[in-house]
Scaffold this active site. Structure first.
Site, short mmCIF file in Angstrom:
data_model
loop_
_atom_site.label_atom_id
_atom_site.label_comp_id
_atom_site.label_asym_id
_atom_site.label_seq_id
_atom_site.Cartn_x
_atom_site.Cartn_y
_atom_site.Cartn_z
N LYS A 182 -30.72 0.93 27.16
CA LYS A 182 -31.20 -0.43 26.93
C LYS A 182 -30.11 -1.27 26.26
O LYS A 182 -29.21 -0.73 25.59
CB LYS A 182 -32.43 -0.42 26.02
CG LYS A 182 -33.69 0.18 26.61
CD LYS A 182 -34.80 0.18 25.58
CE LYS A 182 -36.10 0.76 26.13
NZ LYS A 182 -36.71 -0.12 27.14
N ARG A 211 -44.03 6.66 32.13
CA ARG A 211 -44.86 7.14 33.24
C ARG A 211 -44.63 8.62 33.52
O ARG A 211 -45.50 9.30 34.08
CB ARG A 211 -44.60 6.28 34.48
CG ARG A 211 -43.22 6.38 35.07
CD ARG A 211 -42.86 5.21 35.95
NE ARG A 211 -42.67 3.99 35.17
CZ ARG A 211 -42.40 2.80 35.72
NH1 ARG A 211 -42.29 2.68 37.03
NH2 ARG A 211 -42.24 1.74 34.96
#
Length: 499
Positions: A278, A352
């Site tokens: 990130k 996920r």
């Protein structure tokens, strides 16, 4: 905070302060009118002279109260009657508690239960008082050398005009207080730094919760995850020195023949993005990537406090997503607990991955319903901002139940599409599916990914990325209110079926 209910004339209430709601240009509520009469129209005169503006959220302390058994009155503006909604009622309560907690008093009384909210019942108003009051007590200064002074207020009395409503008010404020405590636990866990709140720390908190109530806790470590074939959770945790955990909490409030309702929380205790690193700006806020797990723990605490007659299972998929020599890479292919293979196209789509193994694990309980909660996608923040939770479901009836629970708890969600047309975005050339579906409809394709692992039961996914925390102000504790109400509603269903 301790709560009590008083049905006698409010003028006789002995308290350090009495909190009264004031409507702009409207009549006084019944309890406020009695206080006004007993104090020789002190309240009415302040309003008539323009000394108090009853705009929503305005407060004014009156440091004397002749004719009353209290030293102070706190006037709280509620705005116009025809605009007084549940949301504005809560805003007025929050303003009241903020002002009240600044006073050097240990007890107070509040006359908000006879405020006219149309269809809202008195027990709902009492519930909101209990929830807002306990939430207002929360402070996070664990790591400051100079601690904030704890509030003096220890006891709050709810003034009730109709004695016939006393039992409903007592039940409502008790429920609200339990929800407020659950919210505060979720806030506390979310606010802790990543070097403290690790997957093992979450496991310790679940174990501690199990020692104080009807809760059976099982912690699956790395070895257990390897033996069961939970390849997705293990893959996410590979780059970190902190080992992943699958945490299972089982509450039995109903018989063995009642299928449980399962809550699954994403517990990424820090998310660097892994190899798909990130940007550095605001990366510190990625300690909040375990707020889904925090909400499950908070809800389980509320369940233990309220003891609903329903079976509830809380599952937390916990890992730390770090870049390292063993970390998963874009292009890697992993095998999940369900047996499906997944091509990793972006290691920052890790939530996920841990959730899909938890969803597959949930099958063994033959659940009546499964709700997963996750700070899953920035796309949901873009779509819904910081107010609504993104709701996706493979069962329309279940989606309606969650929407209704959110309205009752004032912890609202918005139903998003989960159409088959979006599924093809997850096609992979090399595996059964990819872990991302491109930029378009990112929140939807993330839910589509999870739906592949939730085909055996009614399932809903709550994307809380926009609501779980508010910048540097910290964790909100959402959606503990919604989840708790969803469980209470399922208890009501079981009771109605048994009649």
């Amino acid at each position: 905070m301790e709560f009590s209910v008083l049905t006698a004339n409010p003028a006789k209430a002995e308290a350090g302060c009495i909190v009264v709601p004031i409507l702009k240009g409207g009549e006084l509520t019944p309890a406020t009118a009695k206080l006004d009469d007993a104090s020789e129209r002190l309240i009415g005169q302040l309003i008539e002279r323009g000394d108090f503006n009853a705009e929503l959220g305005n407060t004014q302390l009156v440091p004397f109260a002749p004719g009353l058994n209290t030293d102070r009155l706190l006037l709280v503006g509620c705005g116009e009657q025809d605009k007084l909604t549940e949301s504005r009622f809560r805003s007025a309560l929050e303003a009241a508690m903020s002002a009240l907690l600044k006073l050097p008093i240990d007890d107070a009384a509040i006359a908000f239960t006879d405020t006219d909210l149309g269809t809202s019942e008195v027990n709902w108003k009492a519930r909101m008082i209990g929830e807002v009051a306990n939430k207002a007590l929360y402070r996070f200064d664990d790591f400051k050398t100079t601690k904030s002074e704890p509030p003096s207020l220890k006891h709050l009395t709810l003034l009730v005009s109709d004695p016939g409503e006393a039992s409903a008010v007592e039940a409502g404020v008790k429920l609200g207080a339990a929800i407020g405590d659950g919210i505060n636990l979720a806030r506390q866990l979310g606010n802790l730094p990543g070097n403290v709140c690790t997957p093992r720390y979450l496991a310790e908190q679940a174990t501690a919760l199990g020692q104080h109530g009807n809760l059976s806790v099982t912690i699956h470590d790395e070895k257990a995850l390897e033996e069961m074939g939970a390849g997705a959770i293990l893959a996410v945790g590979k780059g970190s020195v902190e080992p992943p955990r699958l945490i299972v909490m089982e509450y039995k409030g109903a018989g063995d023949d009642e299928a449980p309702h399962v809550l699954i929380g994403k517990g990424i205790t820090f998310d660097t993005g892994g190899i798909s690193l990130k940007p550095g700006a605001d990366m510190d806020e990625m300690k909040f990537d375990m707020c889904g797990a925090a909400s499950v723990l908070g809800t389980m605490q509320t369940v233990l406090a309220t003891q609903p007659k329903v079976n509830v299972i809380g599952i937390i998929a916990a890992a730390e997503n770090m870049p390292g020599g063993r970390a998963i890479k874009p292009g890697d292919i992993i095998t999940t607990l369900k047996g499906l293979t997944v091509e990793i196209l972006n290691t920052d789509a890790e939530g996920r991955l841990v959730l899909c193994d938890a969803l597959a694990y949930a099958e063994r309980f033959k659940p009546a319903s499964v709700v997963d909660i996750a700070t899953l996608t920035g796309a949901c923040v873009v779509a819904l901002g910081a107010h609504a939770i993104g709701l996706f479901s493979n069962d329309d009836d279940m989606a309606l139940d969650i929407l209704e629970a959110g309205e009752t708890a004032w912890d609202r969600a918005w139903h998003m599409p989960l159409w088959d047309e979006y599924q093809k975005q997850l096609d992979s050339h090399y595996a059964d599916l990819a872990n991302i579906g491109g930029r378009a409809a990112g929140a939807i394709t993330a839910a589509c990914y999870l739906s592949r692992f939730a085909e055996q039961y009614p399932w809903a996914h709550l994307d809380i990325a926009g609501v779980a925390w508010v910048g540097k102000k910290g964790a909100t504790g959402r959606p503990v209110g919604l989840l708790s109400q969803y469980i209470f509603d399922r208890e009501a269903e079981i009771a109605s079926t048994a009649e």
